[in-house]
Design a protein around this motif. Sequence first.
Motif, PDB file in Angstrom:
ATOM      1  N   GLU A  81      -7.466  -0.089  -6.852  1.00 52.65           N
ATOM      2  CA  GLU A  81      -6.193  -0.817  -6.795  1.00 52.65           C
ATOM      3  C   GLU A  81      -5.887  -1.357  -8.180  1.00 52.65           C
ATOM      4  OE1 GLU A  81      -3.534  -4.042  -4.377  1.00 52.65           O
ATOM      5  OE2 GLU A  81      -5.636  -3.850  -3.816  1.00 52.65           O
ATOM      6  N   ILE A  82      -4.729  -0.966  -8.689  1.00 53.40           N
ATOM      7  CA  ILE A  82      -4.268  -1.423  -9.998  1.00 53.40           C
ATOM      8  C   ILE A  82      -3.373  -2.629  -9.781  1.00 53.40           C
ATOM      9  CG2 ILE A  82      -2.951  -0.811 -12.057  1.00 53.40           C
ATOM     10  CD1 ILE A  82      -3.618   2.130 -11.451  1.00 53.40           C
ATOM     11  N   GLY A  83      -3.639  -3.704 -10.513  1.00 52.88           N
ATOM     12  CA  GLY A  83      -2.849  -4.926 -10.343  1.00 52.88           C
ATOM     13  C   GLY A  83      -3.158  -5.586  -9.018  1.00 52.88           C
ATOM     14  N   THR A  84      -4.430  -5.749  -8.728  1.00 46.89           N
ATOM     15  CA  THR A  84      -4.876  -6.291  -7.449  1.00 46.89           C
ATOM     16  C   THR A  84      -4.379  -7.714  -7.216  1.00 46.89           C
ATOM     17  OG1 THR A  84      -6.873  -4.956  -7.620  1.00 46.89           O
ATOM     18  CG2 THR A  84      -6.904  -6.742  -6.029  1.00 46.89           C
ATOM     19  N   GLY A  85      -4.255  -8.487  -8.298  1.00 46.54           N
ATOM     20  CA  GLY A  85      -3.867  -9.884  -8.139  1.00 46.54           C
ATOM     21  C   GLY A  85      -4.900 -10.580  -7.277  1.00 46.54           C
ATOM     22  N   GLY A  86      -4.455 -11.231  -6.218  1.00 45.99           N
ATOM     23  CA  GLY A  86      -5.358 -11.941  -5.323  1.00 45.99           C
ATOM     24  C   GLY A  86      -5.847 -11.113  -4.153  1.00 45.99           C
ATOM     25  N   GLY A  87      -5.460  -9.848  -4.073  1.00 43.09           N
ATOM     26  CA  GLY A  87      -5.934  -8.981  -2.996  1.00 43.09           C
ATOM     27  C   GLY A  87      -5.056  -8.967  -1.766  1.00 43.09           C
ATOM     28  N   ALA A  88      -3.752  -9.020  -1.949  1.00 43.49           N
ATOM     29  CA  ALA A  88      -2.813  -9.081  -0.831  1.00 43.49           C
ATOM     30  C   ALA A  88      -2.841  -7.826   0.058  1.00 43.49           C
ATOM     31  CB  ALA A  88      -1.395  -9.301  -1.350  1.00 43.49           C
ATOM     32  N   ASN A  89      -3.320  -6.699  -0.458  1.00 42.22           N
ATOM     33  CA  ASN A  89      -3.318  -5.457   0.321  1.00 42.22           C
ATOM     34  C   ASN A  89      -4.611  -5.220   1.096  1.00 42.22           C
ATOM     35  OD1 ASN A  89      -0.739  -4.606  -0.493  1.00 42.22           O
ATOM     36  ND2 ASN A  89      -1.560  -3.769  -2.385  1.00 42.22           N
ATOM     37  N   PHE A  90      -5.632  -6.021   0.869  1.00 42.81           N
ATOM     38  CA  PHE A  90      -6.945  -5.760   1.450  1.00 42.81           C
ATOM     39  C   PHE A  90      -6.914  -5.567   2.964  1.00 42.81           C
ATOM     40  CE2 PHE A  90      -9.390  -8.146  -2.139  1.00 42.81           C
ATOM     41  CZ  PHE A  90      -9.127  -7.104  -2.996  1.00 42.81           C
ATOM     42  N   GLN A  91      -6.140  -6.376   3.653  1.00 40.52           N
ATOM     43  CA  GLN A  91      -6.115  -6.318   5.112  1.00 40.52           C
ATOM     44  C   GLN A  91      -5.634  -4.974   5.638  1.00 40.52           C
ATOM     45  OE1 GLN A  91      -2.935  -8.734   6.957  1.00 40.52           O
ATOM     46  NE2 GLN A  91      -2.253  -9.156   4.863  1.00 40.52           N
ATOM     47  N   PHE A  92      -4.962  -4.190   4.799  1.00 41.95           N
ATOM     48  CA  PHE A  92      -4.395  -2.918   5.230  1.00 41.95           C
ATOM     49  C   PHE A  92      -5.300  -1.721   4.939  1.00 41.95           C
ATOM     50  CE2 PHE A  92      -0.880  -5.794   4.183  1.00 41.95           C
ATOM     51  CZ  PHE A  92      -0.271  -5.868   5.414  1.00 41.95           C
ATOM     52  N   TYR A  93      -6.404  -1.946   4.234  1.00 44.04           N
ATOM     53  CA  TYR A  93      -7.308  -0.850   3.889  1.00 44.04           C
ATOM     54  C   TYR A  93      -8.253  -0.553   5.046  1.00 44.04           C
ATOM     55  CZ  TYR A  93      -5.695  -1.617  -0.917  1.00 44.04           C
ATOM     56  OH  TYR A  93      -4.928  -1.760  -2.047  1.00 44.04           O
ATOM     57  N   PRO A  94      -8.643   0.720   5.203  1.00 46.59           N
ATOM     58  CA  PRO A  94      -9.505   1.081   6.335  1.00 46.59           C
ATOM     59  C   PRO A  94     -10.933   0.540   6.208  1.00 46.59           C
ATOM     60  CG  PRO A  94      -9.124   2.988   4.916  1.00 46.59           C
ATOM     61  CD  PRO A  94      -8.266   1.874   4.390  1.00 46.59           C
ATOM     62  N   PRO A  95     -11.591   0.304   7.317  1.00 49.44           N
ATOM     63  CA  PRO A  95     -12.975  -0.196   7.303  1.00 49.44           C
ATOM     64  C   PRO A  95     -13.903   0.739   6.516  1.00 49.44           C
ATOM     65  CG  PRO A  95     -12.064  -0.293   9.514  1.00 49.44           C
ATOM     66  CD  PRO A  95     -11.078   0.459   8.680  1.00 49.44           C
ATOM     67  N   GLY A  96     -14.809   0.130   5.779  1.00 51.73           N
ATOM     68  CA  GLY A  96     -15.783   0.887   5.007  1.00 51.73           C
ATOM     69  C   GLY A  96     -15.285   1.397   3.677  1.00 51.73           C
ATOM     70  N   CYS A  97     -14.040   1.207   3.394  1.00 46.61           N
ATOM     71  CA  CYS A  97     -13.430   1.660   2.140  1.00 46.61           C
ATOM     72  C   CYS A  97     -14.109   0.956   0.963  1.00 46.61           C
ATOM     73  CB  CYS A  97     -11.948   1.315   2.196  1.00 46.61           C
ATOM     74  SG  CYS A  97     -11.007   1.690   0.743  1.00 46.61           S
ATOM     75  N   LYS A  98     -14.415   1.724  -0.098  1.00 44.72           N
ATOM     76  CA  LYS A  98     -15.019   1.139  -1.306  1.00 44.72           C
ATOM     77  C   LYS A  98     -13.893   0.874  -2.304  1.00 44.72           C
ATOM     78  CE  LYS A  98     -19.648   2.867  -0.951  1.00 44.72           C
ATOM     79  NZ  LYS A  98     -20.790   3.385  -1.673  1.00 44.72           N
ATOM     80  N   VAL A  99     -13.690  -0.401  -2.620  1.00 45.44           N
ATOM     81  CA  VAL A  99     -12.542  -0.815  -3.434  1.00 45.44           C
ATOM     82  C   VAL A  99     -12.982  -1.277  -4.824  1.00 45.44           C
ATOM     83  CG1 VAL A  99     -10.540  -2.355  -3.545  1.00 45.44           C
ATOM     84  CG2 VAL A  99     -11.370  -1.566  -1.330  1.00 45.44           C
ATOM     85  N   THR A 100     -12.333  -0.706  -5.832  1.00 47.62           N
ATOM     86  CA  THR A 100     -12.458  -1.196  -7.203  1.00 47.62           C
ATOM     87  C   THR A 100     -11.137  -1.858  -7.537  1.00 47.62           C
ATOM     88  OG1 THR A 100     -13.998   0.547  -7.845  1.00 47.62           O
ATOM     89  CG2 THR A 100     -12.804  -0.546  -9.626  1.00 47.62           C
ATOM     90  N   CYS A 101     -11.196  -3.087  -8.010  1.00 52.78           N
ATOM     91  CA  CYS A 101      -9.994  -3.866  -8.300  1.00 52.78           C
ATOM     92  C   CYS A 101      -9.779  -3.976  -9.801  1.00 52.78           C
ATOM     93  CB  CYS A 101     -10.144  -5.282  -7.734  1.00 52.78           C
ATOM     94  SG  CYS A 101     -10.536  -5.336  -5.981  1.00 52.78           S
ATOM     95  N   THR A 102      -8.531  -3.853 -10.227  1.00 53.78           N
ATOM     96  CA  THR A 102      -8.196  -4.073 -11.633  1.00 53.78           C
ATOM     97  C   THR A 102      -6.998  -4.996 -11.731  1.00 53.78           C
ATOM     98  OG1 THR A 102      -6.595  -2.261 -11.902  1.00 53.78           O
ATOM     99  CG2 THR A 102      -8.921  -1.708 -12.195  1.00 53.78           C
ATOM    100  N   ASP A 103      -6.985  -5.769 -12.786  1.00 56.57           N
ATOM    101  CA  ASP A 103      -5.827  -6.605 -13.109  1.00 56.57           C
ATOM    102  C   ASP A 103      -5.935  -6.998 -14.571  1.00 56.57           C
ATOM    103  OD1 ASP A 103      -3.770  -8.234 -11.000  1.00 56.57           O
ATOM    104  OD2 ASP A 103      -3.788  -8.880 -13.093  1.00 56.57           O
ATOM    105  N   ILE A 104      -4.794  -7.224 -15.207  1.00 58.16           N
ATOM    106  CA  ILE A 104      -4.828  -7.648 -16.607  1.00 58.16           C
ATOM    107  C   ILE A 104      -5.134  -9.130 -16.737  1.00 58.16           C
ATOM    108  CG2 ILE A 104      -3.340  -5.828 -17.502  1.00 58.16           C
ATOM    109  CD1 ILE A 104      -1.042  -7.880 -17.501  1.00 58.16           C
TER     110      ILE A 104
END
Length: 168
Positions: A78-101
């Motif tokens: 996820e590019i521009g993750t910020g505070g993680g507003a999209n997390f609830q929509f990702y499927p279970p077990g998904c491996k997430v790398t977060c980026t933000d400036i």
Amino acid sequence: TMETSVLLLRACLALLAMPIYLLSFLGIWKPFCRKIFFPYFLEKLSVMHNKKTHKQKQELFRNLPEFAGASGELKLLEIGTGGGANFQFYPPGCKVTCTDINPHFQKTLTRNMKQNQHLHFERFLVAAAEDLSQVASGSVDAVVCTLVLCSVLDVDRALREVLRVLRP
């Protein structure tokens, strides 16, 4: 008269803006905005935005599992993750790398990670969308960037980086 009213209004605005001018002169305003005000404001705005777009985001992210690699594991950047507003929509077990400036989203991000135990968080990278050199080429199955491309400096370069990091 009209001129007096305009002068009075200008004086009131100057008086209201004086603390900002003073903080800016002292070099405190920009760090304050970056560290405290912007993350706080964006967190509140994200909550309101998610309430209004909940159904659209559910539909948008519904088919993410289809992008999983041969192992069945979905690696998402996820590019521009910020505070993680999209997390609830990702499927279970998904491996997430977060980026933000902005590294100052870490506090909100950590709180959202704890609320979304269905995900596996790989790492948080301080990186601009135009330079994802910390992410290996062909290493992710999906890239998410919501409300980001409007604020990058070079959209074409950011999209080239997205294509580079995506698994062929």
